[in-house]
Write a protein that holds these residues in place. Structure first.
Motif, PDB file in Angstrom:
ATOM      1  N   GLN A 163       4.992  -4.941  11.045  1.00 40.85           N
ATOM      2  CA  GLN A 163       4.297  -4.862   9.761  1.00 40.85           C
ATOM      3  C   GLN A 163       3.057  -5.757   9.708  1.00 40.85           C
ATOM      4  OE1 GLN A 163       8.464  -5.366   7.940  1.00 40.85           O
ATOM      5  NE2 GLN A 163       7.176  -4.747   6.221  1.00 40.85           N
ATOM      6  N   LYS A 164       2.814  -6.522  10.777  1.00 39.63           N
ATOM      7  CA  LYS A 164       1.635  -7.387  10.778  1.00 39.63           C
ATOM      8  C   LYS A 164       0.367  -6.549  10.670  1.00 39.63           C
ATOM      9  CE  LYS A 164       1.287 -11.295  13.126  1.00 39.63           C
ATOM     10  NZ  LYS A 164       1.358 -12.296  14.234  1.00 39.63           N
ATOM     11  N   THR A 165      -0.591  -7.036   9.906  1.00 36.37           N
ATOM     12  CA  THR A 165      -1.839  -6.271   9.785  1.00 36.37           C
ATOM     13  C   THR A 165      -2.470  -6.079  11.164  1.00 36.37           C
ATOM     14  OG1 THR A 165      -2.929  -8.350   9.191  1.00 36.37           O
ATOM     15  CG2 THR A 165      -2.424  -6.843   7.398  1.00 36.37           C
ATOM     16  N   SER A 224      12.387 -14.102   6.677  1.00 38.54           N
ATOM     17  CA  SER A 224      12.126 -14.447   8.083  1.00 38.54           C
ATOM     18  C   SER A 224      11.160 -15.631   8.195  1.00 38.54           C
ATOM     19  CB  SER A 224      11.595 -13.245   8.857  1.00 38.54           C
ATOM     20  OG  SER A 224      10.264 -12.949   8.478  1.00 38.54           O
ATOM     21  N   GLN A 225      10.371 -15.864   7.146  1.00 36.29           N
ATOM     22  CA  GLN A 225       9.427 -16.986   7.192  1.00 36.29           C
ATOM     23  C   GLN A 225      10.140 -18.334   7.219  1.00 36.29           C
ATOM     24  OE1 GLN A 225       6.032 -16.203   7.642  1.00 36.29           O
ATOM     25  NE2 GLN A 225       7.213 -14.331   7.951  1.00 36.29           N
ATOM     26  N   LEU A 266      11.720 -20.349  15.166  1.00 34.98           N
ATOM     27  CA  LEU A 266      12.936 -20.940  15.710  1.00 34.98           C
ATOM     28  C   LEU A 266      14.094 -20.011  15.419  1.00 34.98           C
ATOM     29  CD1 LEU A 266      13.306 -24.670  14.641  1.00 34.98           C
ATOM     30  CD2 LEU A 266      12.642 -23.738  16.866  1.00 34.98           C
ATOM     31  N   GLU A 268      12.614  -4.449   2.856  1.00 37.20           N
ATOM     32  CA  GLU A 268      11.611  -4.902   3.832  1.00 37.20           C
ATOM     33  C   GLU A 268      10.922  -6.166   3.343  1.00 37.20           C
ATOM     34  OE1 GLU A 268       8.639  -2.180   5.232  1.00 37.20           O
ATOM     35  OE2 GLU A 268      10.127  -0.804   6.029  1.00 37.20           O
ATOM     36  N   THR A 284       0.825  -1.206   0.000  1.00 36.80           N
ATOM     37  CA  THR A 284       0.000   0.000   0.000  1.00 36.80           C
ATOM     38  C   THR A 284       0.861   1.257   0.000  1.00 36.80           C
ATOM     39  OG1 THR A 284      -1.584   1.273   1.353  1.00 36.80           O
ATOM     40  CG2 THR A 284      -0.165  -0.249   2.530  1.00 36.80           C
ATOM     41  N   PRO A 285       0.384   2.329  -0.640  1.00 34.43           N
ATOM     42  CA  PRO A 285       1.073   3.610  -0.474  1.00 34.43           C
ATOM     43  C   PRO A 285       0.802   4.109   0.950  1.00 34.43           C
ATOM     44  CG  PRO A 285      -0.561   3.693  -2.255  1.00 34.43           C
ATOM     45  CD  PRO A 285      -0.827   2.463  -1.475  1.00 34.43           C
ATOM     46  N   PRO A 286       1.541   5.141   1.403  1.00 39.92           N
ATOM     47  CA  PRO A 286       1.380   5.583   2.788  1.00 39.92           C
ATOM     48  C   PRO A 286       0.001   6.169   3.106  1.00 39.92           C
ATOM     49  CG  PRO A 286       3.190   6.766   1.693  1.00 39.92           C
ATOM     50  CD  PRO A 286       2.683   5.778   0.722  1.00 39.92           C
ATOM     51  N   TYR A 291      -4.846 -10.032   5.219  1.00 41.11           N
ATOM     52  CA  TYR A 291      -3.448 -10.304   4.852  1.00 41.11           C
ATOM     53  C   TYR A 291      -2.619 -10.460   6.123  1.00 41.11           C
ATOM     54  CZ  TYR A 291      -4.301  -9.877  -0.056  1.00 41.11           C
ATOM     55  OH  TYR A 291      -4.740 -10.126  -1.320  1.00 41.11           O
ATOM     56  N   ASP A 292      -1.478 -11.136   6.006  1.00 47.97           N
ATOM     57  CA  ASP A 292      -0.622 -11.311   7.179  1.00 47.97           C
ATOM     58  C   ASP A 292       0.163 -10.040   7.493  1.00 47.97           C
ATOM     59  OD1 ASP A 292      -1.220 -14.105   7.567  1.00 47.97           O
ATOM     60  OD2 ASP A 292      -0.016 -14.500   5.770  1.00 47.97           O
ATOM     61  N   TYR A 293       0.710  -9.445   6.446  1.00 48.01           N
ATOM     62  CA  TYR A 293       1.588  -8.289   6.651  1.00 48.01           C
ATOM     63  C   TYR A 293       1.241  -7.160   5.686  1.00 48.01           C
ATOM     64  CZ  TYR A 293       4.619 -11.247   9.489  1.00 48.01           C
ATOM     65  OH  TYR A 293       5.106 -12.074  10.471  1.00 48.01           O
ATOM     66  N   LEU A 294       1.470  -5.945   6.143  1.00 51.05           N
ATOM     67  CA  LEU A 294       1.347  -4.752   5.315  1.00 51.05           C
ATOM     68  C   LEU A 294       2.730  -4.289   4.931  1.00 51.05           C
ATOM     69  CD1 LEU A 294      -1.047  -2.138   6.919  1.00 51.05           C
ATOM     70  CD2 LEU A 294      -1.459  -3.659   4.983  1.00 51.05           C
ATOM     71  N   LEU A 295       2.864  -3.822   3.719  1.00 53.31           N
ATOM     72  CA  LEU A 295       4.133  -3.262   3.287  1.00 53.31           C
ATOM     73  C   LEU A 295       3.833  -1.882   2.726  1.00 53.31           C
ATOM     74  CD1 LEU A 295       6.980  -4.444   3.272  1.00 53.31           C
ATOM     75  CD2 LEU A 295       6.575  -5.184   0.937  1.00 53.31           C
ATOM     76  N   VAL A 296       4.291  -0.858   3.421  1.00 49.19           N
ATOM     77  CA  VAL A 296       4.035   0.500   2.968  1.00 49.19           C
ATOM     78  C   VAL A 296       5.125   0.890   1.986  1.00 49.19           C
ATOM     79  CG1 VAL A 296       3.819   2.916   3.635  1.00 49.19           C
ATOM     80  CG2 VAL A 296       2.855   1.128   5.097  1.00 49.19           C
ATOM     81  N   GLN A 316      12.266 -19.119   9.191  1.00 52.35           N
ATOM     82  CA  GLN A 316      12.506 -19.454  10.602  1.00 52.35           C
ATOM     83  C   GLN A 316      11.233 -19.921  11.309  1.00 52.35           C
ATOM     84  OE1 GLN A 316      14.704 -15.446  10.797  1.00 52.35           O
ATOM     85  NE2 GLN A 316      15.300 -16.508  12.661  1.00 52.35           N
ATOM     86  N   LEU A 365      11.139  -9.755   5.147  1.00 53.29           N
ATOM     87  CA  LEU A 365       9.874 -10.352   5.578  1.00 53.29           C
ATOM     88  C   LEU A 365       9.751 -11.783   5.057  1.00 53.29           C
ATOM     89  CD1 LEU A 365       7.417  -9.594   7.148  1.00 53.29           C
ATOM     90  CD2 LEU A 365       6.417  -8.622   5.088  1.00 53.29           C
TER      91      LEU A 365
END
Lengths: 209, 209
Positions: free
Chosen positions: B188-190, A185-186, B166, A178, A124-126, A163-168, A188, A182
């Motif tokens: 960043q999580k929704t 990191s999944q 982990l 970012e 999304t834009p800011p 959605y799980d995550y937002l990315l501005v 892990q 993101l």
């Protein structure tokens, strides 16, 4: 950590800069990612290549793919079918690549329902004002097209929470990093490391007695 | 993105290097994090300070805290109570700090049950052999203590799957960065950005008519 690839679905408003973002990500980390290629029944446009932009199919062939369960998700827009071929995605993931599907919301939610480990990212834009400014800034669209896109964005915003995550997407370069972090990191997540956990449990069992 | 702090719970095998890891993380990013301080009824050891290592409480005072609902979780070990005071954690989070609780598994799972947005991180050495080598490498423990720790690790391994992520502590420096990135990505999580999403929906509403 986990060697199998991650499945990430990226959606976002038209004008959020998804296309540019994906291109920059894949250019910067080309060994890491594979972009899923959709199948479609629409006609190729000039410069589009089969197997690069899309897998171009006849309606008959597309329907056979649906029936054979060869698509992760599919939908029909303005008389044309679009879908995500399963084989390509799974092959890339098995080869250790993180696969990105850039699809719209209804498809994204269907993928998540079927594969709950899928990472859903919404770009999304800011702000809404910035979205409008970007759509106008292109200078290539009629007022009607711009209004249509904003109306569609208003509808799409209703699904952002799913959605799980937002990315501005404010600064492209920062946004690429970012997104990369993101997705990486999944790897892990415990659910992505069941092999490691099983080994650890197994090795430690020796100490139980 | 979200301005409110994240609540992260860190657990792991004795010998996984959690203590060193937390110290290094808090030293490197001291403005970003706050480490939760537990309340306990056990006697202070030499060099321990009230409000630094623990909040030392009488059993009577501790039980009053339980009854007043002032603890996020609590447990009893070897005749002593241990618990996490809610006030300190919530104050730090409201101030925008990401709060880390370093607690054992049963407590961690209780926190997650009560606050589902909590990030559960399990710290582990790369293998059981490496865990044993580290426990022996200290050179300060009796064989009996080492065997006890390994037996406990075997029991704890059964709960690894219930953690979100982990963290393999192989190289300390890399592990500190991984933990930092992991916790930061949660902003960043929704679910951490309901304010942003509400604003976006609201602004876009104007385009619906």
């Amino acid at each position: 950590m986990s060697e199998k690839g991650i499945l990430a679905v990226v959606s976002g408003f038209s004008g959020a800069g998804k296309g540019t973002l994906m291109k920059a990500l894949l250019k910067r980390y080309e060994d890491r990612y594979a972009l899923s290629i959709s199948a479609t029944t629409r006609q190729p446009r000039e410069g589009e290549e089969h197997g690069r932009e899309y897998f171009f199919q006849t309606e008959e062939a597309f329907k056979r793919m649906i029936e054979a369960g060869e698509l992760i998700e599919h939908a029909c827009y303005v008389g044309n079918y679009y879908g995500t071929p399963k084989q390509y995605v799974f092959d890339q993931m098995s080869a250790g690549k993180d696969v990105i599907l850039e699809i719209e919301i209804q498809g994204a939610l269907k993928v998540k329902e079927r594969f709950p480990d899928t990472l859903l990212i919404f770009v999304t834009p800011p702000s809404a004002a910035e979205l409008e400014a970007r759509l106008r800034g292109r200078g290539t669209e009629t007022e009607k097209v711009i209004q249509n896109r904003l109306r569609r964005a208003a509808e799409e915003a209703e699904y952002m929470d799913q959605y799980d995550y937002l990315l501005v997407n404010d600064d492209l370069d920062a946004c690429v990093e970012e997104m990369h972090r993101l997705i990486q990191s999944q790897h892990q997540k415990t659910s992505e490391n069941s092999g490691f956990i099983a080994d650890m449990k197994n090795e430690l069992k020796n100490y139980k007695n």
